[in-house]
Scaffold this motif. Structure first.
Motif, mmCIF file in Angstrom:
data_model
loop_
_atom_site.group_PDB
_atom_site.id
_atom_site.type_symbol
_atom_site.label_atom_id
_atom_site.label_comp_id
_atom_site.label_asym_id
_atom_site.label_seq_id
_atom_site.Cartn_x
_atom_site.Cartn_y
_atom_site.Cartn_z
ATOM 1 N N GLN A 181 53.391 34.544 33.066
ATOM 2 C CA GLN A 181 52.942 35.897 33.397
ATOM 3 C C GLN A 181 51.619 36.232 32.707
ATOM 4 O O GLN A 181 50.694 36.764 33.339
ATOM 5 N N LEU A 182 51.545 35.929 31.414
ATOM 6 C CA LEU A 182 50.305 36.199 30.667
ATOM 7 C C LEU A 182 49.107 35.507 31.312
ATOM 8 O O LEU A 182 48.024 36.098 31.437
ATOM 9 N N ALA A 183 49.307 34.263 31.694
ATOM 10 C CA ALA A 183 48.192 33.468 32.215
ATOM 11 C C ALA A 183 47.728 33.987 33.568
ATOM 12 O O ALA A 183 46.519 34.096 33.822
ATOM 13 N N LEU A 184 48.663 34.298 34.458
ATOM 14 C CA LEU A 184 48.277 34.809 35.766
ATOM 15 C C LEU A 184 47.576 36.159 35.650
ATOM 16 O O LEU A 184 46.580 36.421 36.337
ATOM 17 N N GLN A 185 48.083 37.022 34.776
ATOM 18 C CA GLN A 185 47.425 38.314 34.545
ATOM 19 C C GLN A 185 46.020 38.104 33.981
ATOM 20 O O GLN A 185 45.066 38.774 34.395
ATOM 21 N N SER A 186 45.897 37.177 33.050
ATOM 22 C CA SER A 186 44.597 36.929 32.424
ATOM 23 C C SER A 186 43.600 36.357 33.423
ATOM 24 O O SER A 186 42.408 36.697 33.395
ATOM 25 N N ALA A 187 44.072 35.486 34.303
ATOM 26 C CA ALA A 187 43.184 34.901 35.308
ATOM 27 C C ALA A 187 42.640 35.959 36.253
ATOM 28 O O ALA A 187 41.522 35.835 36.771
ATOM 29 N N THR A 188 43.401 37.033 36.480
ATOM 30 C CA THR A 188 42.938 38.151 37.295
ATOM 31 C C THR A 188 42.002 39.059 36.497
ATOM 32 O O THR A 188 40.940 39.480 36.983
ATOM 33 N N ARG A 189 42.353 39.342 35.250
ATOM 34 C CA ARG A 189 41.543 40.235 34.416
ATOM 35 C C ARG A 189 40.174 39.634 34.088
ATOM 36 O O ARG A 189 39.236 40.363 33.766
ATOM 37 N N LEU A 190 40.056 38.329 34.193
ATOM 38 C CA LEU A 190 38.768 37.679 33.978
ATOM 39 C C LEU A 190 37.702 38.289 34.891
ATOM 40 O O LEU A 190 36.545 38.460 34.499
ATOM 41 N N PHE A 191 38.095 38.656 36.106
ATOM 42 C CA PHE A 191 37.142 39.221 37.060
ATOM 43 C C PHE A 191 36.773 40.665 36.707
ATOM 44 O O PHE A 191 35.731 41.157 37.122
ATOM 45 N N ASP A 192 37.626 41.335 35.927
ATOM 46 C CA ASP A 192 37.317 42.703 35.515
ATOM 47 C C ASP A 192 36.122 42.759 34.569
ATOM 48 O O ASP A 192 35.400 43.752 34.523
ATOM 49 N N VAL A 193 35.911 41.695 33.790
ATOM 50 C CA VAL A 193 34.805 41.708 32.829
ATOM 51 C C VAL A 193 33.532 41.108 33.411
ATOM 52 O O VAL A 193 32.463 41.203 32.807
ATOM 53 N N GLY A 194 33.620 40.503 34.595
ATOM 54 C CA GLY A 194 32.478 39.778 35.128
ATOM 55 C C GLY A 194 31.692 40.495 36.196
ATOM 56 O O GLY A 194 30.572 40.101 36.503
ATOM 57 N N GLY A 195 32.283 41.516 36.810
ATOM 58 C CA GLY A 195 31.586 42.162 37.897
ATOM 59 C C GLY A 195 31.617 41.320 39.160
ATOM 60 O O GLY A 195 32.272 40.273 39.229
ATOM 61 N N ALA A 196 30.899 41.780 40.168
ATOM 62 C CA ALA A 196 30.939 41.119 41.476
ATOM 63 C C ALA A 196 30.453 39.672 41.426
ATOM 64 O O ALA A 196 30.920 38.824 42.185
ATOM 65 N N SER A 197 29.521 39.371 40.526
ATOM 66 C CA SER A 197 28.978 38.015 40.464
ATOM 67 C C SER A 197 30.036 36.994 40.060
ATOM 68 O O SER A 197 29.902 35.804 40.359
ATOM 69 N N ALA A 198 31.093 37.457 39.388
ATOM 70 C CA ALA A 198 32.152 36.538 38.980
ATOM 71 C C ALA A 198 32.918 35.991 40.182
ATOM 72 O O ALA A 198 33.599 34.965 40.077
ATOM 73 N N ALA A 199 32.809 36.677 41.310
ATOM 74 C CA ALA A 199 33.540 36.249 42.504
ATOM 75 C C ALA A 199 32.771 35.244 43.347
ATOM 76 O O ALA A 199 33.261 34.814 44.392
ATOM 77 N N LYS A 200 31.582 34.875 42.905
ATOM 78 C CA LYS A 200 30.820 33.873 43.643
ATOM 79 C C LYS A 200 31.549 32.533 43.663
ATOM 80 O O LYS A 200 32.132 32.121 42.664
ATOM 81 N N GLN A 201 31.473 31.875 44.796
ATOM 82 C CA GLN A 201 32.089 30.555 44.909
ATOM 83 C C GLN A 201 31.511 29.593 43.892
ATOM 84 O O GLN A 201 32.207 28.732 43.346
ATOM 85 N N SER A 202 30.207 29.731 43.609
ATOM 86 C CA SER A 202 29.552 28.827 42.666
ATOM 87 C C SER A 202 30.090 28.960 41.251
ATOM 88 O O SER A 202 30.001 28.024 40.449
ATOM 89 N N ALA A 203 30.662 30.106 40.906
ATOM 90 C CA ALA A 203 31.219 30.314 39.563
ATOM 91 C C ALA A 203 32.532 29.577 39.371
ATOM 92 O O ALA A 203 32.922 29.266 38.243
ATOM 93 N N GLN A 204 33.247 29.329 40.453
ATOM 94 C CA GLN A 204 34.507 28.563 40.442
ATOM 95 C C GLN A 204 35.572 29.183 39.526
ATOM 96 O O GLN A 204 36.465 28.483 39.061
ATOM 97 N N LEU A 205 35.486 30.461 39.272
ATOM 98 C CA LEU A 205 36.461 31.095 38.364
ATOM 99 C C LEU A 205 37.823 31.291 39.025
ATOM 100 O O LEU A 205 38.820 31.498 38.323
ATOM 101 N N ASP A 206 37.868 31.215 40.334
ATOM 102 C CA ASP A 206 39.161 31.334 41.016
ATOM 103 C C ASP A 206 40.061 30.136 40.717
ATOM 104 O O ASP A 206 41.277 30.206 40.891
ATOM 105 N N ARG A 207 39.461 29.030 40.257
ATOM 106 C CA ARG A 207 40.262 27.833 39.997
ATOM 107 C C ARG A 207 41.317 28.084 38.931
ATOM 108 O O ARG A 207 42.393 27.458 38.966
ATOM 109 N N HIS A 208 41.056 28.982 37.994
ATOM 110 C CA HIS A 208 42.034 29.220 36.933
ATOM 111 C C HIS A 208 43.334 29.782 37.500
ATOM 112 O O HIS A 208 44.424 29.300 37.182
ATOM 113 N N TRP A 209 43.217 30.809 38.346
ATOM 114 C CA TRP A 209 44.420 31.396 38.943
ATOM 115 C C TRP A 209 45.119 30.370 39.825
ATOM 116 O O TRP A 209 46.347 30.206 39.760
ATOM 117 N N ARG A 210 44.340 29.655 40.651
ATOM 118 C CA ARG A 210 44.936 28.673 41.557
ATOM 119 C C ARG A 210 45.679 27.579 40.782
ATOM 120 O O ARG A 210 46.783 27.172 41.155
#
Length: 407
Positions: free
Chosen positions: A344-373
């Protein structure tokens, strides 16, 4: 495709890496350096496995006197944390090999393991063929693969799924059934005729683990490479190692999330006009979120290493010929408790990562979605809600923990 750093290969080829050594840190750093390219499929995961072989990581738990790394069990789990932070695919690929080595160290008196561990000493890697579709209950062990006599040999036929790592390995221990109803483990080589390891894993995460299908078609098996599982060495709650290993990978990803969050905030040069502070790093809301992510990573790491310490004590007693069932039960409980909270902690944290990054964190090039996946994929191996129910039933009614696979 990427290539392996030849200078690093030369430095690693000197011998098995030791816990806490510069060589081990250099190895983990090299794994981290290639992670993004592998996730984009711009580099070959085989290059990372070549580094694993150069570091002789397969003998990390083998005693130093035998040419191994001499690591304790907690030191192995510390390495899993480090590797998961670098690239969660790599420790996941190695899970079945490390589980095999743990079994082999306890079963040296059996002739099969005496031969098989010599292959480990020769820097060869072992995978597993266990899971099959079509059984009534996941993990019940009622395999459909068949091992049938053929003159002085046997022939193996069947299909295994979720074959994590087999694509990169040398050998597979395959669970099968003989015509007279015995369950056996049979060693086959990955490259021999009739073994088809398919890179057909299509999961949303852990995409480089090759967790797909392995098909065995009339594969020749020598009698010396067959072990009747009723004669195999067993310990109470023997699935705890594999289960805790997966939770440790998630804890390592959580550590990566905490670091990525800091990097995101420090790289940001502007903030929302209605934010508390113009500079993101001075924003109390972002500071609070970063602090919570750091704390989640700390708690996750502490939990898995705590459970690993108890499991290490249990294995030590078993290796000394004095197994303590209470220690294994305690290790199983701590491992399950860790999973229930860390998932639970990890899945919540993987989502909250985007809260600190702004819209640019959602870029495909950032690959930050890999953590949640990746977290979601690993956590789905054994849903935490079943673990939580068992822990609650044990606490309320004293009902023993399940002793079979997947707990």
């Amino acid at each position: 495709m990427g290539t392996t750093d030849s200078k690093l290969m030369e430095s690693l080829d000197a011998g098995a890496v030791q816990p806490g050594s510069d060589a081990l840190r250099e190895f983990v750093a090299a794994i981290a350096a290639g992670a993004a390219a592998r996730d984009r499929a711009d580099a070959d995961t085989r290059d990372a496995i070549a580094l694993v072989r150069a570091a002789r990581l397969g003998v990390f738990r083998v005693p130093s006197a035998e040419g191994g790394g001499g690591a304790t069990l907690p030191q192995l789990f510390e390495l899993v944390l480090d590797l998961a932070e670098a690239d969660s695919n790599i420790p996941h690929i190695l899970r079945n090999h490390f589980a095999f080595v743990e079994k082999a160290l306890r079963a040296r008196h059996l002739p099969q393991y005496q031969r098989w561990i010599e292959r480990v000493h020769a820097n060869e890697l072992f995978g597993l063929g266990a899971s099959e579709l079509g059984t009534q209950n996941i993990g019940d062990g009622d395999g459909l693969a068949r091992l049938e006599p053929d003159g002085s040999r046997y022939r193996l036929t069947g299909t295994k799924y979720y074959s994590t790592g087999n694509l990169y390995f040398d050998h597979i221990i395959v669970n099968a059934k003989t015509p007279d109803g015995q369950f056996v483990g049979a060693r086959v080589s990955v490259g021999q005729t009739g073994v088809d390891v398919r890179d057909d894993w299509d999961g949303i995460g852990q995409r480089q683990t090759a967790s797909g299908t392995t098909v065995f078609t009339n594969v020749a098996v020598e009698p010396d490479d067959v072990l009747v599982l009723a004669n195999d060495v067993k310990v109470p709650h023997q699935a705890t190692f594999a289960q805790l290993y997966l939770t440790t990978i998630i804890a390592g990803i959580l550590r990566r999330i905490a670091k990525d969050a800091v990097d995101l905030v420090l790289r940001r040069e502007r903030n929302y006009y209605h934010a508390v502070a113009p500079r993101p790093a001075d924003d109390p809301l972002l500071q609070e979120t970063i602090g919570e992510l750091q704390s989640a990573a700390f708690v996750a790491e502490a939990a898995v290493l705590n459970a690993a310490g108890v499991l290490g004590d249990a294995y030590k007693r078993a290796l000394a010929g004095q197994p303590d069932e209470a220690l294994f039960v305690e290790a199983a409980k701590r491992s399950a408790k860790a999973k229930v909270v860390i998932d639970q902690l990890a899945l919540q944290s993987a989502t909250r990562l985007f809260d600190v990054g702004g819209a640019s964190a959602a870029k495909q090039s950032a690959q930050l979605d890999r953590h949640w996946r990746n977290i979601r994929t690993i956590a789905s191996h054994n849903p935490a809600l079943y673990k939580a129910r068992v822990l609650g039933n044990h606490a309320l009614n004293g009902v023993p923990l399940p002793a079979a696979a997947f707990f």
